[in-house]
Enzyme design. Structure first.
Site, PDB file in Angstrom:
ATOM      1  N   LYS A   1       0.842  -1.206   0.000  1.00 53.56           N
ATOM      2  CA  LYS A   1       0.000   0.000   0.000  1.00 53.56           C
ATOM      3  C   LYS A   1       0.880   1.261   0.000  1.00 53.56           C
ATOM      4  O   LYS A   1       2.090   1.187   0.262  1.00 53.56           O
ATOM      5  CB  LYS A   1      -0.925  -0.015   1.216  1.00 53.56           C
ATOM      6  CG  LYS A   1      -0.200  -0.033   2.555  1.00 53.56           C
ATOM      7  CD  LYS A   1      -1.167  -0.246   3.719  1.00 53.56           C
ATOM      8  CE  LYS A   1      -0.401  -0.363   5.030  1.00 53.56           C
ATOM      9  NZ  LYS A   1      -1.293  -0.663   6.168  1.00 53.56           N
TER      10      LYS A   1
ATOM     11  N   MET B   1      12.757  23.723   0.915  1.00 49.51           N
ATOM     12  CA  MET B   1      12.040  22.848  -0.012  1.00 49.51           C
ATOM     13  C   MET B   1      13.002  22.015  -0.857  1.00 49.51           C
ATOM     14  O   MET B   1      12.783  20.823  -1.090  1.00 49.51           O
ATOM     15  CB  MET B   1      11.128  23.668  -0.928  1.00 49.51           C
ATOM     16  CG  MET B   1      10.222  22.818  -1.792  1.00 49.51           C
ATOM     17  SD  MET B   1       9.276  23.791  -2.972  1.00 49.51           S
ATOM     18  CE  MET B   1       8.241  24.772  -1.898  1.00 49.51           C
TER      19      MET B   1
ATOM     20  N   TYR C   1      16.860  29.820   6.296  1.00 51.74           N
ATOM     21  CA  TYR C   1      15.622  30.498   6.677  1.00 51.74           C
ATOM     22  C   TYR C   1      15.517  30.670   8.178  1.00 51.74           C
ATOM     23  O   TYR C   1      15.862  29.767   8.950  1.00 51.74           O
ATOM     24  CB  TYR C   1      14.409  29.691   6.215  1.00 51.74           C
ATOM     25  CG  TYR C   1      14.142  29.772   4.734  1.00 51.74           C
ATOM     26  CD1 TYR C   1      13.892  30.996   4.107  1.00 51.74           C
ATOM     27  CD2 TYR C   1      14.132  28.626   3.963  1.00 51.74           C
ATOM     28  CE1 TYR C   1      13.639  31.061   2.748  1.00 51.74           C
ATOM     29  CE2 TYR C   1      13.872  28.676   2.598  1.00 51.74           C
ATOM     30  CZ  TYR C   1      13.631  29.904   1.992  1.00 51.74           C
ATOM     31  OH  TYR C   1      13.383  29.962   0.657  1.00 51.74           O
TER      32      TYR C   1
ATOM     33  N   ARG D   1     -10.469   0.202  16.018  1.00 50.02           N
ATOM     34  CA  ARG D   1     -10.436   1.098  14.870  1.00 50.02           C
ATOM     35  C   ARG D   1     -11.369   0.535  13.796  1.00 50.02           C
ATOM     36  O   ARG D   1     -12.245   1.216  13.297  1.00 50.02           O
ATOM     37  CB  ARG D   1      -8.994   1.222  14.366  1.00 50.02           C
ATOM     38  CG  ARG D   1      -8.777   2.268  13.320  1.00 50.02           C
ATOM     39  CD  ARG D   1      -7.325   2.323  12.864  1.00 50.02           C
ATOM     40  NE  ARG D   1      -6.891   1.063  12.260  1.00 50.02           N
ATOM     41  CZ  ARG D   1      -5.716   0.871  11.672  1.00 50.02           C
ATOM     42  NH1 ARG D   1      -4.833   1.859  11.620  1.00 50.02           N
ATOM     43  NH2 ARG D   1      -5.407  -0.294  11.146  1.00 50.02           N
TER      44      ARG D   1
END
Ligand SMILES: *Cc1c(COP(=O)(O)O)cnc(C)c1O
Length: 359
Positions: free
Chosen positions: A34, A303, A255, A130
């Site tokens: 998955k 980023m 930053y 769950r």
């Protein structure tokens, strides 16, 4: 070309599947792929295992269909079952196995008119609370499902662990006992174990185990265990230095000026950032490898770039390789610095980062 990449070692993947299969035998191991095979690329991962595994497991039918469209031929278990009744016809067509774990899913299956019967697993809540049906409903689910022309043969009885990664936590033993009591009297195939239980809780193995994380070569367990020694990390996440500069005492880097040099420092800028899946929350001090040698992240993760203190390293230059995680630096260690788990770092890796497959 930007040097950032995730090299995926398919031989390591096959090794890890064999480790899981041997730890679980005589239970059969279903490969959980998955979330894009935990970020490794579901199609290539499933293709590499297709001849070896009895079945795959994914979270939803969209993931299963992608595999079917790419030469993955083995049965595929949908771990949360069908989200809508219309999916059931596709399950019959493609040999997808489904979990049934609530009344709407049960009714949808019983009320369908399928071309072929489905392999059905019944999800039982053994304490995680769950998903899954309660103990009291087990016999009625079994009886209704096995009487239906939409169901192939006997159902598999399944559950899921909340805390199997915690080796001293009694929860897993309690869940196994609860599960055994829930299925009392019914001799059906069973499935409980995720990776942690495959590795550390042999009493849970039953007939089918469902390893995911361990297939990618990292241990989910909260401490060292004999079974983690044979696992080989599949992903080697690397990039390279694209700039180096000297930083004077009192100057800051990056930053928000979140790191300031307290000694004359040499700082390398590396072409990797949160846009590539490197966690933005990794603080100054998080380890990276520069030419295989440990160094520390300094300053804010951007980023597309990070900055690394290479003051104590010899002859660092532009183009040198930097490893973010891989066989020599565990993703679990990086994750714990960033306040998360390796599962999250791997599954959040974006498509921008090229996956390069080696065998
Ligand atoms: C994801 C998942 C697994 C695999 O868990 P790992 O910890 O990655 O081995 C097994 N079973 C179910 C129901 C799951 O959702």
């Amino acid at each position: 070309m930007r040097p950032a990449k995730a090299v995926i070692d398919l031989a390591a993947l096959r090794n890890n599947f064999n480790v899981a299969q041997q730890a679980a035998a005589p239970a059969k191991a279903i490969a959980v792929v998955k979330a894009n095979a935990y970020g490794h690329g579901a199609v290539r991962i499933a293709q590499a295992l297709n001849d070896t595994v009895p079945a795959f497991a994914v979270a939803c039918i969209e993931e299963a269909i992608e595999l079917r469209e790419n030469d993955v031929t083995k049965p595929i278990l949908l771990l949360e079952g069908a989200f809508e009744q219309t999916e059931l016809a596709l399950c019959a067509e493609h040999d997808f196995w489904i979990v049934v774990e609530n009344d709407p899913q049960l009714e949808a299956l019983l009320n369908s008119n399928l071309k072929a019967p489905l392999t059905v697993w019944v999800g039982i809540d053994s304490g995680m609370h769950r998903l899954g049906i309660n103990k009291d409903n087990v016999s009625s689910y079994i009886n209704k499902l096995e009487a239906s022309p939409n169901v192939k043969g006997e159902v598999v009885l399944a559950s899921h662990f909340a805390s199997a990664d915690e080796l001293d936590n009694p929860m897993t033993v309690n869940q196994i006992a609860h599960f055994k009591a829930s299925i009392d009297g019914y001799k059906r195939p069973t499935s409980l174990a995720n990776s942690a239980a495959v590795m550390a809780w042999p009493d849970s193995h039953g007939d089918w185990v469902r390893p995911g994380y361990m297939l990618y070569g990292n241990s989910p367990l909260d401490r060292d265990h004999q079974n983690d020694k044979q696992l080989l990390p599949v992903m080697n996440f690397t990039s390279a230095i694209i700039s180096i500069r000297d930083i004077a005492v009192g100057e800051s880097v990056g930053y928000a000026e979140s790191w300031t040099a307290t000694r004359p420092s040499q700082v390398a800028t590396v072409a990797i950032g949160y846009g590539d899946g490197y966690p933005r929350h990794a603080p100054s001090g998080t380890p990276v490898l520069v030419n295989g040698v440990r160094a520390k992240l300094v300053g804010r993760v951007s980023m597309d770039m990070i900055t690394v203190d290479v003051t104590d390293l010899q002859d660092t230059k532009i183009g040198d390789e930097v490893t973010l995680w891989g066989p020599e630096l565990s993703v679990n260690e990086v994750a714990s610095c960033a306040g998360t788990i390796g599962y999250e770092l791997l599954t959040r890796m974006p498509l921008r980062t090229p996956r390069v497959y080696v065998d």
